[in-house]
Structures are given as C-alpha cells and as structure tokens.
Write an enzyme that holds these catalytic residues in place. Structure first.
Site, PDB file in Angstrom:
ATOM      1  N   HIS A  53       0.918  -1.053  -0.271  1.00  0.00           N
ATOM      2  CA  HIS A  53       0.209  -0.459   0.031  1.00  0.00           C
ATOM      3  C   HIS A  53       1.211   1.603   0.337  1.00  0.00           C
ATOM      4  CE1 HIS A  53      -3.737  -2.315   1.721  1.00  0.00           C
ATOM      5  NE2 HIS A  53      -3.684  -2.533   0.924  1.00  0.00           N
ATOM      6  N   GLU A  55       0.628   4.038   2.222  1.00  0.00           N
ATOM      7  CA  GLU A  55       1.637   4.200   3.608  1.00  0.00           C
ATOM      8  C   GLU A  55       3.069   3.487   3.889  1.00  0.00           C
ATOM      9  OE1 GLU A  55      -2.980   4.017   3.987  1.00  0.00           O
ATOM     10  OE2 GLU A  55      -1.508   3.513   3.085  1.00  0.00           O
ATOM     11  N   SER A 171     -15.849   8.079 -40.634  1.00  0.00           N
ATOM     12  CA  SER A 171     -15.490   8.820 -39.319  1.00  0.00           C
ATOM     13  C   SER A 171     -13.940   9.238 -38.986  1.00  0.00           C
ATOM     14  CB  SER A 171     -16.204   8.220 -38.452  1.00  0.00           C
ATOM     15  OG  SER A 171     -15.494   6.561 -37.769  1.00  0.00           O
ATOM     16  N   THR A 199     -21.862   0.030 -33.200  1.00  0.00           N
ATOM     17  CA  THR A 199     -20.548   0.561 -33.839  1.00  0.00           C
ATOM     18  C   THR A 199     -18.764  -0.274 -34.082  1.00  0.00           C
ATOM     19  OG1 THR A 199     -20.705   2.544 -32.690  1.00  0.00           O
ATOM     20  CG2 THR A 199     -18.089   1.368 -32.575  1.00  0.00           C
ATOM     21  N   LEU A 207      -9.462  -1.405 -29.829  1.00  0.00           N
ATOM     22  CA  LEU A 207     -10.163  -0.109 -28.412  1.00  0.00           C
ATOM     23  C   LEU A 207      -8.411  -1.097 -27.548  1.00  0.00           C
ATOM     24  CD1 LEU A 207     -14.026  -1.389 -27.681  1.00  0.00           C
ATOM     25  CD2 LEU A 207     -12.717   0.317 -28.813  1.00  0.00           C
ATOM     26  N   ARG A 210      -2.342   2.195 -28.043  1.00  0.00           N
ATOM     27  CA  ARG A 210      -1.260   2.561 -29.017  1.00  0.00           C
ATOM     28  C   ARG A 210      -0.151   3.529 -28.581  1.00  0.00           C
ATOM     29  NH1 ARG A 210      -5.237   2.083 -33.613  1.00  0.00           N
ATOM     30  NH2 ARG A 210      -6.890   1.510 -32.083  1.00  0.00           N
TER      31      ARG A 210
END
Length: 327
Positions: A53, A55, A171, A199, A207, A210
């Site tokens: 963690h 801390e 697009s 899509t 997705l 890169r």
C-alpha cells in the site's frame, strides 16, 4: 482543521495516486507523502496488484526521517489485516509520526473510522480533510463502494455541430493526432472499455492502447449487446448491468451514439470527455441518440465543467455529473 498547506500536500498525494491507476486493482490507487520540517522525506503510491500500500511504500522511503513528521494520505489507512499483509493503520501508528492528514474516510466497513481512531490511540494528531482532489483520484473505488458500480467516463469525439460521422458513416478522422493520443491515455487509465453493438459490427475496433510503453495497459473489452461475440470480448446487456462488473473501478465508454444515449438515459455517466474538432459536417450522424428527454428544464443542473484544454487544433471539455446513480 486542515490548513491550505495541508490541502496542497493532499493534492500532491492525489497526483501521486494517479500512478497507481489502474494497475493497483482490485485495490484503490492511493497516494501518500511524508513531510518533515517542510520537506518531503517519503512518498509512495499503491503498487501493482494492490500491494504494498501507499503508506508502506512512503514509510520505507522515509526510514527514520518519518519520526516527528506528518503523513498526508488520500484514503484512510486500512484497519483490517488480510492474508496479503498487515493493516496500514498499525504500520503508521508505530512509525513515530506526529500527525496524519487524511483526504477521504474509507467507506469499507472494515476500516471506516477505525483506521483514524487507531492513529489517535497511538498519540497522533489526526485530521480528516474530505479533500476534493482526493475524492476525484478515488472516484472508481468510491463509486464501487457507495453506488455499487464502476465510475463511468463517456468519450465523445465530434465536430462543432455535434456530428461524429458523415451521413455515409465515414468518421476517420474527425479529431487530430493530439486528441487521439489523449484518448489512448484515457484508455490506459481505465479497467474496462465499452462500445455499442453497432459500432462493433461496423468498425471492429481494437480498443487497445497504442502509446509507446503503455501497450500493456489495454483495458478489458465490452460490447453493449446481447449477441454472441468473438473471444476476447464480453457482452453487456444494458447499462444497469455494470453493477455486476467485479474488480472493475473505471469503465470508459467510447460510443457510438446509441451506446452513449443508453448510458446517459440510464444516468450511468459520471464524467464526460468531449473532444471537439474545428470542423462543420452538417446533416451528419449525431454523437448522441435519443435519451428520452421530454422536459428541457430537466436537462439543466446536471453537469459542471471541470477542465478545458487545447489538444492541437481540437478542444477538450471535461464535465462531471452533479448527481450520480447507483446500479
């Protein structure tokens, strides 16, 4: 009461916490700074896989210099022991620190308030700041604990007149390289990424991330659909089902228009990234479909702008939702 200086140190700790995202999952990304006589003597953030963690890393960095100093930490130190290691509150309590300033109380019932009390019992002065920068850095963790779902960011890349494509569907590319690089940075900060079924079928997007050196940070991929998908993809039947995403704190929704509308209509969007290119398309495909709004007054008071910047010739506007909804 925390001073303005305390809040600046907490903001610095929150910036450190960004280095943990999303590699610290399933644990939250926490940042910690130890200050003595006005100088930083130790700092840390949650390590990959959730251990050590923040801390513990900061205390190891500081060594004996931590004695008499102040710990600034974005989240209340955990008070429960686990098979993976001791409670941070015990480690902090035994480090000889004089003071701790905590950004956010841990909503986990195993710790909530107990970590703070353990530090007080050890003789430390403890301040709880409820600092906005710390809450922002812990948004995914807090959404999971308080709302039962991941924190959702919706990305929209569009023209000045709100179009994401020509009427024909073309697009690529509306926005420039700087904006596209920023999108890849946002992907690298997410646990999971989602597109709509339309899509996915039209573009078969990768997705992935890169950016040099960050290719390994590509998020888990989801599609908003009930249909069968190739290996490496997971179907999400509707926006409400994000409550079933285990160990995922940050979901990045990239569209298209119907997926964006579905998440907005279901009030499952916490953050909006609007990349706007200085072009006009006219009679193109809009970036957001019908969200079921019938009263214009209901559209007001839902969002506030938190950032605006130029990315090359494009503009990025960042909005946060004023009201969040649970699963």
């Amino acid at each position: 009461m925390p001073t303005s200086g305390d809040r600046r140190w907490l903001a610095a700790a929150a910036a450190l916490a960004e280095r943990a995202r999303p590699l610290s999952r399933p644990n939250p990304g926490v940042g910690a700074i130890i200050v003595s006589d006005g100088a930083v003597v130790g700092r840390g953030w949650t390590q990959p896989g959730g251990r050590p963690h923040a801390e513990a890393v900061a205390l190891d960095h500081a060594g004996d210099a931590a004695r008499g100093g102040t710990l600034y930490v974005t989240l209340e130190p955990c008070a429960h022991r686990s098979e993976r290691g001791p409670a941070c509150a015990d480690r902090v309590a035994g480090a000889g620190l004089a003071r701790a300033v905590v950004g956010v109380r841990d909503p986990d019932p195993r710790t909530s308030g107990r970590g703070l009390q353990r530090l007080r019992d050890a003789g430390m002065a403890v301040e709880l700041a409820d600092e906005s920068a710390c809450r922002a850095s812990l948004a995914g963790f807090l959404c999971q604990k308080e709302l039962g779902r991941p924190h959702v960011t919706l990305k929209l890349g569009m023209s000045l007149d709100g179009c994401i494509a020509l009427a024909s569907g073309e697009s690529r590319w509306i926005t420039g390289p700087e904006a596209r690089a920023h999108v890849h940075r946002e992907r690298a900060r997410a646990d999971a990424i989602l597109v709509g079924g339309g899509t996915f079928r039209a573009d078969l997007p990768l997705l992935d991330v890169r950016l040099p050196g960050l290719e390994h940070r590509s998020p888990v991929r989801f599609v908003l659909t009930r249909g069968e998908l190739p290996e490496g993809w997971t179907a999400l039947p509707n926006p409400a089902a994000i409550g079933e995403m285990a160990e995922i704190q940050h979901l990045f929704v990239e569209g298209g228009a119907q997926a964006a509308a579905a998440f907005l209509a279901a009030e499952r969007v916490d953050r909006l990234l609007i990349y706007r290119a200085p072009i006009l398309i006219g009679a193109g495909r809009l970036g957001v479909g019908d969200i079921g709004l019938t009263d214009l007054g209901a559209a007001h008071g839902r969002w506030r702008m938190v950032d605006r910047r130029m990315l090359g010739s494009d503009t990025l506007d960042v909005y946060e939702r004023l009201r969040c909804s649970p699963e």
